[in-house]
Structures are given as structure tokens and as C-alpha cells.
Design a protein around this motif. Structure first.
Motif, PDB file in Angstrom:
ATOM      1  N   TYR A   5      -5.950   7.028  -9.772  1.00  0.00           N
ATOM      2  CA  TYR A   5      -5.052   6.184  -9.303  1.00  0.00           C
ATOM      3  C   TYR A   5      -6.060   5.054 -10.309  1.00  0.00           C
ATOM      4  N   SER A  12      -1.320  -0.301  -3.990  1.00  0.00           N
ATOM      5  CA  SER A  12      -1.944   0.492  -3.284  1.00  0.00           C
ATOM      6  C   SER A  12      -3.044   0.441  -4.052  1.00  0.00           C
ATOM      7  N   MET A  67      -6.250   8.434   6.101  1.00  0.00           N
ATOM      8  CA  MET A  67      -7.062   8.040   5.298  1.00  0.00           C
ATOM      9  C   MET A  67      -7.560   6.385   5.013  1.00  0.00           C
ATOM     10  N   ILE A 114      -6.807   3.307   5.351  1.00  0.00           N
ATOM     11  CA  ILE A 114      -6.062   2.338   5.271  1.00  0.00           C
ATOM     12  C   ILE A 114      -5.588   1.271   6.471  1.00  0.00           C
ATOM     13  N   MET A 144      -7.143  14.836   4.040  1.00  0.00           N
ATOM     14  CA  MET A 144      -5.872  13.561   4.752  1.00  0.00           C
ATOM     15  C   MET A 144      -5.088  14.151   5.992  1.00  0.00           C
ATOM     16  N   SER A 163       0.502   6.377   3.282  1.00  0.00           N
ATOM     17  CA  SER A 163      -0.991   5.783   2.927  1.00  0.00           C
ATOM     18  C   SER A 163      -1.022   6.228   4.721  1.00  0.00           C
ATOM     19  N   GLY A 200       3.627   3.153  -4.195  1.00  0.00           N
ATOM     20  CA  GLY A 200       3.043   3.373  -5.130  1.00  0.00           C
ATOM     21  C   GLY A 200       3.923   4.574  -5.825  1.00  0.00           C
ATOM     22  N   LEU A 201       3.056   4.813  -6.685  1.00  0.00           N
ATOM     23  CA  LEU A 201       3.105   6.501  -7.497  1.00  0.00           C
ATOM     24  C   LEU A 201       4.208   6.832  -6.826  1.00  0.00           C
ATOM     25  N   GLY A 202       3.415   7.658  -5.608  1.00  0.00           N
ATOM     26  CA  GLY A 202       4.505   8.688  -5.314  1.00  0.00           C
ATOM     27  C   GLY A 202       5.944   8.451  -4.239  1.00  0.00           C
ATOM     28  N   ASN A 203       5.935   7.213  -4.510  1.00  0.00           N
ATOM     29  CA  ASN A 203       7.526   6.647  -4.311  1.00  0.00           C
ATOM     30  C   ASN A 203       8.666   6.519  -5.736  1.00  0.00           C
ATOM     31  N   SER A 206      -5.171  -1.295  -1.158  1.00  0.00           N
ATOM     32  CA  SER A 206      -5.590  -0.966  -0.129  1.00  0.00           C
ATOM     33  C   SER A 206      -6.381  -0.039  -0.333  1.00  0.00           C
ATOM     34  N   LEU A 207      -6.518   0.818  -0.823  1.00  0.00           N
ATOM     35  CA  LEU A 207      -8.091   2.215  -0.813  1.00  0.00           C
ATOM     36  C   LEU A 207      -8.969   1.134  -1.278  1.00  0.00           C
ATOM     37  N   SER A 266       0.607  -0.807  -0.044  1.00  0.00           N
ATOM     38  CA  SER A 266       0.141   0.189   0.024  1.00  0.00           C
ATOM     39  C   SER A 266       0.868   1.607  -0.210  1.00  0.00           C
ATOM     40  N   ALA A 267       2.442   1.000   0.829  1.00  0.00           N
ATOM     41  CA  ALA A 267       2.811   2.024   0.971  1.00  0.00           C
ATOM     42  C   ALA A 267       3.038   2.448  -0.720  1.00  0.00           C
ATOM     43  N   PHE A 274       1.829  11.264   2.360  1.00  0.00           N
ATOM     44  CA  PHE A 274       1.279   9.995   1.204  1.00  0.00           C
ATOM     45  C   PHE A 274       2.035   9.286   1.019  1.00  0.00           C
ATOM     46  N   SER A 275       2.950   8.979   0.843  1.00  0.00           N
ATOM     47  CA  SER A 275       3.973   7.360   0.448  1.00  0.00           C
ATOM     48  C   SER A 275       3.833   6.721   1.705  1.00  0.00           C
TER      49      SER A 275
HETATM   50  N1  PHE Z   1       1.371   5.556  -0.906  1.00  0.00           N
HETATM   51  C1  PHE Z   1       0.849   5.559  -1.896  1.00  0.00           C
HETATM   52  C2  PHE Z   1       2.099   5.941  -3.315  1.00  0.00           C
HETATM   53  O1  PHE Z   1       3.128   6.606  -2.682  1.00  0.00           O
HETATM   54  C3  PHE Z   1      -0.350   6.333  -2.611  1.00  0.00           C
HETATM   55  C4  PHE Z   1      -1.417   5.699  -1.355  1.00  0.00           C
HETATM   56  C5  PHE Z   1      -1.787   6.795  -1.007  1.00  0.00           C
HETATM   57  C6  PHE Z   1      -1.889   4.750  -1.407  1.00  0.00           C
HETATM   58  C7  PHE Z   1      -2.889   6.855  -0.109  1.00  0.00           C
HETATM   59  C8  PHE Z   1      -3.024   4.549  -0.993  1.00  0.00           C
HETATM   60  C9  PHE Z   1      -3.110   5.355  -0.176  1.00  0.00           C
HETATM   61  O2  PHE Z   1       1.855   6.174  -4.400  1.00  0.00           O
END
Ligand code: PHE
Length: 468
Positions: free
Chosen positions: A103, A328, A239, A241, A403, A236, A25-28, A331-332, A22-23, A233-234
Motif C-alpha cells: 500500500y 488508509s 484486520m 483497524i 482478513m 477495512s 482508499g484505493l479499493g473504492n 489507519s494501517l 481508512s475505509a 476490503f473496502s
Molecule cells: N479500505 C481501503 C480501501 O478501500 C483499504 C484498506 C484495507 C485500508 C484495509 C486499510 C485496511 O482501499
């Protein structure tokens, strides 16, 4: 027992893979390397790690604790904290719901690029090369093609739903246990290829070279806000989760350990992403970027210019991004489904998770199709909340406001109003050795940092100019 029926993680490794999935994701992949490079390299990393330690780990253990203690999805969990806190639980459903709208679409983009590179491996006309376009033009043609983006979005939604439908241990855990190690090995392979490209060193310098200039004057506030927003955000957080995933944890699992491992793993993957992506960008003589442009234009330019091996490298890279995105999005979706499951249990004690997943998926599919039709603002759809794309509008409400607000309020509740709620739960697994540190952070560090993050988010969405 209710708990049994709702599902539980089979073992700790499985839970960790799901939570790290979950953690990561695209953010990383598309934000961290760029932010690190722009905000001081190693100096940024240092600040980022401090924020992860004092804020990330603290909110993670809080959310996992709330989840496990109550055994409920996010709305039920906050209601158990106190009736008046239920609205915060609702934030925790609205945020993932809104985030999924874009997403899922972006997940669909990763599928498109996997297929484009696959086509190139076989020299097929449906590959990227076959289209005979520049990468920027190719991306533009894709995201503004409503039918095509909708199709890919729908496929991605269905893949996500198929895993969630399988259940907590049989679906999510099983999938993550294979997918996350696969992601890790692909990332290592990509790093090896990337850092051995001629000219790669410049990329490593961009990401890592310490630059203390960015802290000058009030600059450190910007660095802090950037690091805080990214960490948040990274991981998660804010929200529901981790509340949801925590609710499936067995009472004998050690919350302390888990809440440290997840953020560390997420940070390591983010740094590795920097080593995978930026050297390739600089080796290709391209400008570093962030966001969709980095993943779908800059990187594709690199792959396209690499000769025969390029498409293979490209396919592996987009496959990796796809896994990061789907674990990710799983998990959403699970977070939203879990809330409906709770409602059913409350009403009739009976529920059919497959059916619930079906209806939640239908709703999410509808909103994701809407956001896909907007084509990143390319069709002149009306602006919402002054944002140029619907993606940004959805992101504004969730990542920008709900968030950070939810994390802020959670910290106030668990630090000041009900200080024993989480700590008692943590102590079920032996002494909470860093309880003092925890209490200090949740009371005095998390709230001001979350306020800073909230301001930083509003600043970047509305270009208020509070931060540079
Ligand atoms: N953590 C995920 C990311 O880094 C994005 C994400 C955010 C997923 C919140 C689920 C909830 O991309």
C-alpha cells in the motif's frame, strides 16, 4: 488514566473522518467502479448494499464495540475476549503489516503521478509529457525503476508516519478532518469534468446499467463473492483497524450510529468514484480496467489526451487518490503501533508513542522497500506462493486468507461464544434497537458470507475455477 494517555478522538466528526478515511482508499477508486460495471451494474450495487447492511455494518459495530470495550489495540482486545483468541488478534497485526508493504508503494505511485501532472502544468521537462513516452511505457519505466520507486515509497511512508506520530487527535484526527472533506470536493469537481466530456455517457452506462445476465445459472454466486470481497476490503474490516479506532472512542459516542455512517459514506464515495472515472475512460475511447492499470495507465492516457486542461484535471485526480491512500495507510500503521503501545504499557506502564512509531515505521519501510524493488515482478525475483508479483503474495496472505478468517472467527465468537460482549457495550448508549437483527446477522449471515468470501479470494489468487 491509561486511556487518556493513549489518546482519544476529540469529537464524533473527527472520528468519522478518520474512520471513513481508512475505509475510502484505493479499493473504492480502482476496484469498485470496474467490479460494479463487470458484475451487473445497478444489480451489483443492489447486492453490494445488501451485503453492506447484513455483513459490513454488523462487523463494523462488532469491531468498534470490541475496541471500545477493551480500550486496547487488536492483540490486547482479543486477549480480553479470551486467552485462546489471542491468535486472531495477531492476524490483526500481521494483515495490516503485510498490506502496508504494497500500500505504501502504491501510495508512492500516486505521488509520482501528481508530480508528473504538475510538471505538465508548467510544461516542465520532468513532467509526463517531457518524458516523451506512451502511458503504458511510462508506467513500466517507472515501476521497474528501483531507485525511483523506492524513493517515492520512502516519502509516502514518512508522510504516513508523520501523521501517526502526531497522535490520535492531534495527528490522525486533525489531518482527516481537513483531508476527507477536501477529497470529497475534489471528487465532485472531477465528476463534473468527467461527465461533461463528449462520450461520457457510455461510461455511466458501463457502471450503472443493470444487467441481470450475470446472475444466470450459478452466476449469482460469483456476483456475491465479488461483492462480499469488495465490501470487506473496502470497509477495512477483519484486520483490527476498527478495533483500534474504536478503542479511542469515548463511552458516550453512539456505536450504532457510527457503524452505519461509515459503511454508507464508503459506499457513496465508491459509487461517486464510478461516476468520476469511467466516463473519462470511455470518453477517451479506452477499455475499462481495474487495478494499477486503470489508475496509472488508462487514466493518465485520458489526461494526456485532453489538451491544456488535462494536467490540471490529472493533478487533482492523483491528489485525490493520494489522500484516499494516505488516510488508509495511516489507519494501517496506527493499528500496528497501538499493539506495541499496549505491550509497553503491560510491561512498564510507560511508553513513548513517538519512539514506537519510529521503530514500527522502520520495519514497515524495510518491507515496503523490498516490495518496491520487486517492481511488480519486473526483475525476475523468485515467486512467493505462486504469485507473479510480491504485491500479490502479500495481498494473498492478508486479504486472501487472514482478513476473512479473522472476520469469520470474530463473528463466531461474538455471535455464539460470547453473545453479550459487544451488545452490552452498544447498550451503554441507550437501547440497542436493532439487537435482534444484529444477533441474527452475526450468527447466521456473516459466517456463511465470510466462508464464501474466503473461497472467492482463494479462487481468484490461485485461479482454482470454483467461481466463473
Ligand atoms: N479500505 C481501503 C480501501 O478501500 C483499504 C484498506 C484495507 C485500508 C484495509 C486499510 C485496511 O482501499
Amino acid at each position: 488514566m491509561e486511556q487518556q494517555k493513549k489518546g482519544q478522538w476529540g469529537n464524533q466528526f473527527g472520528f468519522l473522518m478518520a474512520a471513513v478515511g481508512s475505509a475510502v482508499g484505493l479499493g473504492n477508486l480502482w476496484a469498485f467502479p470496474y467490479k460494479m460495471g463487470k458484475n451487473g451494474g445497478f444489480a451489483f450495487l443492489f447486492i453490494y448494499i445488501i451485503i453492506v447492511a447484513f455483513v459490513g455494518i454488523i462487523i463494523t459495530i462488532t469491531e468498534l464495540g470490541i475496541g471500545r470495550k477493551t480500550g486496547k489495540g487488536v492483540v490486547g482486545a482479543y486477549r480480553e475476549l479470551g486467552k485462546k483468541f489471542a491468535p486472531i488478534g495477531w492476524f490483526g497485526v500481521i494483515s495490516p503489516f503485510l498490506i502496508m508493504s504494497f500500500y505504501m508503494m502504491l501510495g508512492g505511485y500516486t505521488l509520482k503521478y501528481m508530480i508528473a501532472n504538475l510538471g505538465d502544468i508548467f510544461g516542465a521537462s520532468w513532467g509526463y509529457q517531457g518524458a516523451g513516452m506512451e502511458t503504458a511505457e511510462y508506467f513500466q519505466a517507472f515501476f521497474s525503476n528501483q531507485l525511483e520507486t523506492v524513493i517515492y515509497t520512502v516519502i509516502f511512508v514518512l508522510l504516513t508516519a508523520a501523521v501517526v506520530r502526531g497522535g490520535v487527535s492531534e495527528g490522525i484526527e486533525k489531518f482527516s478532518k481537513v483531508a476527507m472533506p477536501a477529497l470529497f470536493f475534489m471528487l465532485v469537481a472531477v465528476i463534473i469534468r468527467s461527465v461533461t466530456l463528449p462520450g461520457a455517457l457510455e461510461g455511466l452506462k458501463f457502471v450503472f446499467e443493470p444487467n441481470f445476465e450475470v446472475f444466470k445459472g450459478s452466476g449469482w454466486v460469483n456476483v456475491f463473492a465479488a461483492a462480499g470481497g469488495q465490501a470487506f476490503f473496502s470497509l477495512s474490516l477483519g484486520m483490527g483497524i476498527m478495533v483500534t479506532y474504536g478503542s479511542y472512542l469515548k463511552k458516550e459516542e453512539d456505536l450504532k450510529l457510527n457503524s452505519i455512517v461509515i459503511p454508507i459514506a464508503d459506499t457513496i464515495i465508491a459509487v461517486m468514484a464510478g461516476m468520476a472515472i469511467m466516463p473519462a475512460v470511455f470518453a477517451g475511447g479506452l477499455e475499462p480496467a481495474a487495478g494499477p492499470g486503470l489508475l496509472f495507465v488508462t487514466l493518465q492516457t485520458v489526461f494526456a489526451s485532453m489538451g491544456a486542461g488535462g494536467p490540471i484535471f490529472g493533478f487533482v485526480m492523483y491528489f485525490l487518490v493520494f489522500i484516499a491512500a494516505i488516510t488508509s495507510s495511516i489507519s494501517l500503521l496506527e493499528t500496528v503501533v497501538a499493539v506495541v503501545v499496549d505491550m509497553k504499557i503491560e510491561k512498564s506502564k510507560e511508553f513513548n508513542k513517538k519512539k514506537i512509531t519510529f521503530w514500527c515505521t522502520a520495519a514497515i519501510m524495510a518491507e515496503a522497500i523490498f516490495v518496491s524493488l520487486d517492481g511488480l515482478g519486473s526483475h525476475g525475483f523468485p515467486q512467493i506462493f505462486g504469485q507473479s508479483t510480491w504485491l500479490d503474495s502479500m495481498d494473498l496472505v492478508s486479504e486472501g486468507v487472514l482478513m476473512p478468517l479473522s472476520a469469520l472467527l470474530t463473528a463466531i465468537i461474538c455471535g455464539w461464544v460470547l453473545p453479550e460482549f459487544v451488545t452490552d457495550e452498544v447498550e451503554l448508549n441507550g437501547k440497542f434497537t436493532w439487537k435482534k437483527f444484529y444477533m441474527f446477522c452475526i450468527r447466521f449471515v456473516v459466517p456463511p458470507v465470510m466462508i464464501l468470501v474466503l473461497l472467492g479470494q482463494l479462487d481468484s489468487f490461485f485461479k482454482l475455477g470454483i467461481f466463473g
